[in-house]
Design a protein around this motif. Structure first.
Motif, short mmCIF file in Angstrom:
data_model
loop_
_atom_site.label_atom_id
_atom_site.label_comp_id
_atom_site.label_asym_id
_atom_site.label_seq_id
_atom_site.Cartn_x
_atom_site.Cartn_y
_atom_site.Cartn_z
N TYR A 25 0.82 -1.22 0.00
CA TYR A 25 0.00 0.00 0.00
C TYR A 25 0.86 1.27 0.00
N MET A 34 1.37 2.85 -3.26
CA MET A 34 0.20 3.46 -3.89
C MET A 34 0.07 4.94 -3.56
N VAL A 35 0.74 5.40 -2.51
CA VAL A 35 0.51 6.78 -2.08
C VAL A 35 1.65 7.73 -2.44
N ASP A 36 2.67 7.21 -3.11
CA ASP A 36 3.82 8.05 -3.43
C ASP A 36 3.44 9.36 -4.12
N SER A 37 2.53 9.26 -5.07
CA SER A 37 2.24 10.47 -5.85
C SER A 37 1.25 11.40 -5.17
N VAL A 38 0.63 10.98 -4.08
CA VAL A 38 -0.32 11.87 -3.41
C VAL A 38 0.24 12.42 -2.10
N CYS A 39 1.53 12.24 -1.89
CA CYS A 39 2.13 12.80 -0.69
C CYS A 39 3.53 13.32 -1.01
#
Lengths: 593, 593
Positions: free
Chosen positions: B134, B137-142
């Motif tokens: 998971y 999955m968040v690399d580009s939104v943080c």
């Protein structure tokens, strides 16, 4: 495209989604004569996470893939947790996402940076946004994704590839459709070319050889075994091979082969004479079931193996005393301690259904060496768990509900169980034939069940079935996704068969209370929601399509069900239960850890 | 860790979250004396997406980062869309996720494959799951993510790095905390070492040189300009430099420098004599505002530039006729058609606030060459939009609501506007001084506003402020995230100051109806929800903490507000509006496309 989807699943009548400006043109195609004439309808949900759960629930009942349509970024990302759940639980959901147009995507850093709504910016503000940014986020929660573009011949191939992969792997896939591609047309001749839904290497010499070999090995062991057992797990059913499984079970000599299911399986007729019980490691309802499988089996087929801690009670199942153990998974067979892959990156040799079908064809009753040994010492029968107590006037104990459910369940009921304390009661139930359990035991995302029940209800109605639909729902989990309970009202005309929803009203996250912080505020919800009246403010003020029933204690509970009246409306039961009262199994599992 | 977070934002009093078994041990620390004594409390939301929106809303008001705590997989993924929104809109949310334990993570493929609940399996069933799946999955939104482990010294550094990066970049960051690391202790001396919240290269020779150079260049242009204008955009405020901005505005000669804001800015005192209006390209309320900025400016500073189509009306803003254009962004300054980066991968030379502060320090009123030119030909004053019509008896026109709002708004109000048709009315409003607008104009995820309003309400109350809080809410968007409207009731004791929520009840996704398919069923919602009574079934049956008001037509609307009574309760207005009635700007923007 929609016509092709209907070829992939001819039973599909409901397409779920939430509109957004990047896919409105696509949605328009659902109103074309060719779609409407097939009784296919768009069903709009309140939000995208609920949409994903609904599509998951639909897919589990309809016998093929389901469809969810969302919009770029804001829509697709809200659905991602539900899609991950469908991945973990092998539910074939096609997620179609409307994206920025190809024209919008064709910019480079030499041009002015254009930031479209719904699309997060590049971390470097002087660079173009990455229009594919969200696609990378879903790679691990789907088995395939394709993006359509202006090459229509390639689009056709991509669509087919996505559809066939979803169906073969029984897990979600994505189609990303730019807003200016929605209106593309393909030649109708393409629809005359049937979708290739059989496994890639089926009927190749390699596949046939392996199929024969495995069938022979399994049968030879089965024939020789003195105390053979079959533990039927869930993947045979998730992969839509219930018929093949039923046939297999029928072909097994009932006076010789003992049958078990797993916690997540529950796909065998539990009234069969050779069905022993649900085997769930330390969580098994009766120790004698454990004995039968662990100590009194010399040969065991684990059929449709699903490897997960909620299926084996924290890896407390134990086959070490079984002489010969065979594990059949959709992707491999374990036999003689050796793994035989039936799937590679290029596809499967054959499906788990192909293998079991082949066994069914080959099996000969006269070849069983030990023919008439009556070797079953114990068969599960539910015991009376509830005993009257002083608290009965204050709340309805879960033991009471379990006992009641054992008498209330009817053949072919659809029983949906939320991830909540009652989920731990499942091994205490003896299911009548044909009962279908829908639960997200493994992934365990609370909030799944109301939308999944909605999806299951659409499926049951789309199939014009009159199966009863029962939902056991926690209160904390209900609050997660409550808005789509009103969607039963919105589409009442499509849902003559409506569920009964039983809300276990115990004032908080009782599952968490048992694990830690029983009285901590973090486990509190707002406990004053009026579950039985909720739908009166959420769209059905005059109870035309629903009925709310609040049952405060054991007496009210008994009285109500002693004289339950038929009612075609959606029924919402507010069951007042105990804040710390859970099925015994649950507390013991956590104390044992 | 929580003590360190409170050092990063001393104003923080509410920590948002949803419990899960992977972070219960972590949550326990919120009940320690050191936290409780600081009046810091855990606020439990109904679901994680709402939690992310709430944290976003809180961060926008509290003047520092906010905190959201969720659990592994099922929790964090549900929040991801809200975090992406916080990323797109520069809202500093720290998202803490409880994960599998380090012990559970330390397995390899030579051991039995262990599949934990909430964790999706490896696509190869004979391999261990990827416990980090998971995180990718968040690399580009943080802007940053760190995973804690057993190295406590490193953990301390990771926490500091996450906190400082979030604060400097004003975008979300993640801390992943394995369940067996929650109880780690750090030496208290660590807390004596202050967090380094200033930009990495601040006060280095390179930074000082660039700061001086840019200040000088900007001032020299400003001094010489005959018709200078400042367009104040939103990033100066999102980066928490409102005070610096106010000071800057004060230092500009009001008889010379014209002031404008953007659609997403609205951070200048609109009562100032030199404030012209809100400039929104083709969506500007009055063509004369466009003239003032596009044609009657020889020098323009675009201060706090936010590049997005919802801020410039689809790239219809036009500075081509301005002789000299300067764009000040937190990461660069564009001057003389040349980009000067103020941020590299290693950090910033100085913040946008540092630059404007420096300008404030240097600016000298006597250096302006053109001192007393009264060059403002037009200043925006709202015009009466509403005229009586036959439909007034059937619904309340949005024009009526816009007019009313122009008289209803008071200084320092917090005005929250959902992504809904009314959002397009913002340029028609003249805001009294100090009004704070909270809206997710750019990312545009519908459903944002009720939870964001909840977060804003916690912030206002945590600051013991008596600012009014007003929410303009669409009905379709309200259904997305409705459950957390009940959270105002759950925590009523912490929220003496409660909002007024105005639901624009127009029976569907009216925004989409304007774009496509005005009468298509995909744009329908269940329109029979009873908004003014909803909270009576969602936790406040006797209206102790809320009041519902349904206003069916213009007469009822006028009557109610002619004699509005003070009321401390949460107020939910059900405003019956027209199914196809939207602010003119919205339809014209879409017709113009």
């Amino acid at each position: 495209m929609f016509l092709r989807i209907l070829q992939a699943n001819p039973k599909l009548k409901s397409i779920f989604g939430i509109p957004g400006d990047f896919q409105l043109a696509l949605l328009e195609h659902l109103y074309s004569e060719s779609i409407v004439s097939k009784d296919v309808k768009f069903i709009g949900l309140c939000n995208e996470l609920n949409g994903a759960y609904t599509a998951d629930g639909y897919a589990r009942l309809i016998g093929g893939l389901s469809v969810l349509i969302t919009t770029y970024g804001v829509g697709e990302l809200s659905a991602i947790n539900g899609i991950a759940g469908a991945f973990a639980e092998y539910s074939p959901v096609l997620h179609i996402v409307g994206t920025t147009s190809i024209k919008q995507q064709q910019v480079d850093d030499s041009q002015q940076v254009i930031n479209h709504h719904h699309l997060i910016q590049n971390k470097n503000p002087l660079k173009q946004p990455n229009h594919d940014v969200y696609k990378h986020m879903v790679d691990s929660v789907c088995v395939i994704q394709e993006s359509l573009d202006q090459d229509m011949a390639a689009n056709v191939e991509k669509i087919d590839k996505v559809l066939t992969t979803i169906i073969k792997d029984l897990r979600p896939g994505y189609l990303f459709i730019p807003s200016d591609v929605s209106d593309f047309r393909v030649e109708t001749k393409y629809l005359n070319h049937p979708l290739n839904l059989i496994e890639n290497f089926r009927n190749t010499p390699m596949a046939n050889q392996k199929l024969s070999m495995l069938t022979e090995m399994i049968l030879s062991k089965l024939y020789k075994a003195k105390n053979p057992s079959v533990l039927v797990d869930t993947l045979i059913t998730r992969f839509k091979h219930q018929d093949v499984l039923d046939e297999f079970v029928k072909k097994l000599p009932s006076n010789l082969v003992k049958l078990f299911t797993t916690n997540m399986g529950r796909n065998v007729n539990e009234s069969l004479p050779n069905f022993v019980g649900c085997y769930y490691g330390v969580g098994t309802a009766d120790r004698r079931i454990v004995d039968e499988i662990e100590n009194n089996s010399d040969f065991l087929i684990n059929l449709g193996y699903f490897n997960g801690e909620t299926n084996n009670a924290g890896y407390s199942t134990d086959f070490s005393k079984v002489d010969d153990y065979v594990e059949i998974h959709p992707d491999y067979v374990l036999i003689d301690k050796q793994y035989h892959y039936t799937k590679s990156d290029e596809g499967r040799l054959f499906s788990i259904g192909d293998l079991v079908s082949n066994i069914n064809e080959q099996i000969q009753s006269d070849k069983f060496v030990h023919k008439s040994v009556n070797n079953i010492k114990y068969k599960f029968e539910p015991t009376q768990l509830y005993t009257p107590s002083k608290t009965d006037a204050v709340y309805i104990p879960q033991k009471k509900i379990i006992d009641w459910m054992n008498s209330y369940l009817q053949p072919n009921d659809v029983l949906i169980v939320e991830t909540c304390s009652f989920q731990f009661a499942l091994p205490d139930l003896k299911l009548p034939p044909g009962v279908k359990v829908v639960s997200q035991n493994f992934y365990g995302s609370i909030g799944f069940a109301i939308p999944a029940c909605l999806g299951a209800t659409f499926a049951v109605n789309d199939m014009k079935s009159n199966r009863r639909i029962l939902l056991m729902q926690g209160d904390g989990s209900a609050q997660m996704t409550i808005q789509d309970i009103s969607t039963f009202i919105k589409y009442h005309q499509h849902l003559p068969n409506k569920p009964k929803i039983f809300v276990i009203n115990n004032d908080g996250y009782t599952v968490e209370r048992i694990i830690k912080g029983p009285t901590r505020s973090y486990n509190d919800i707002l406990g004053t929601w009026n579950w039985s009246k909720l739908l009166q403010t959420m769209g059905d003020e005059n109870c035309k399509y629903h009925k709310g029933i609040k049952l405060n204690n054991v007496q009210e509970f008994d009285d109500y069900f002693a004289d339950e009246q038929e009612d075609d409306r959606l029924q919402v039961f507010d069951l007042i239960t105990g804040k710390f009262d859970v099925p015994d199994r649950f507390s013991s599992l956590f104390i044992s850890k």
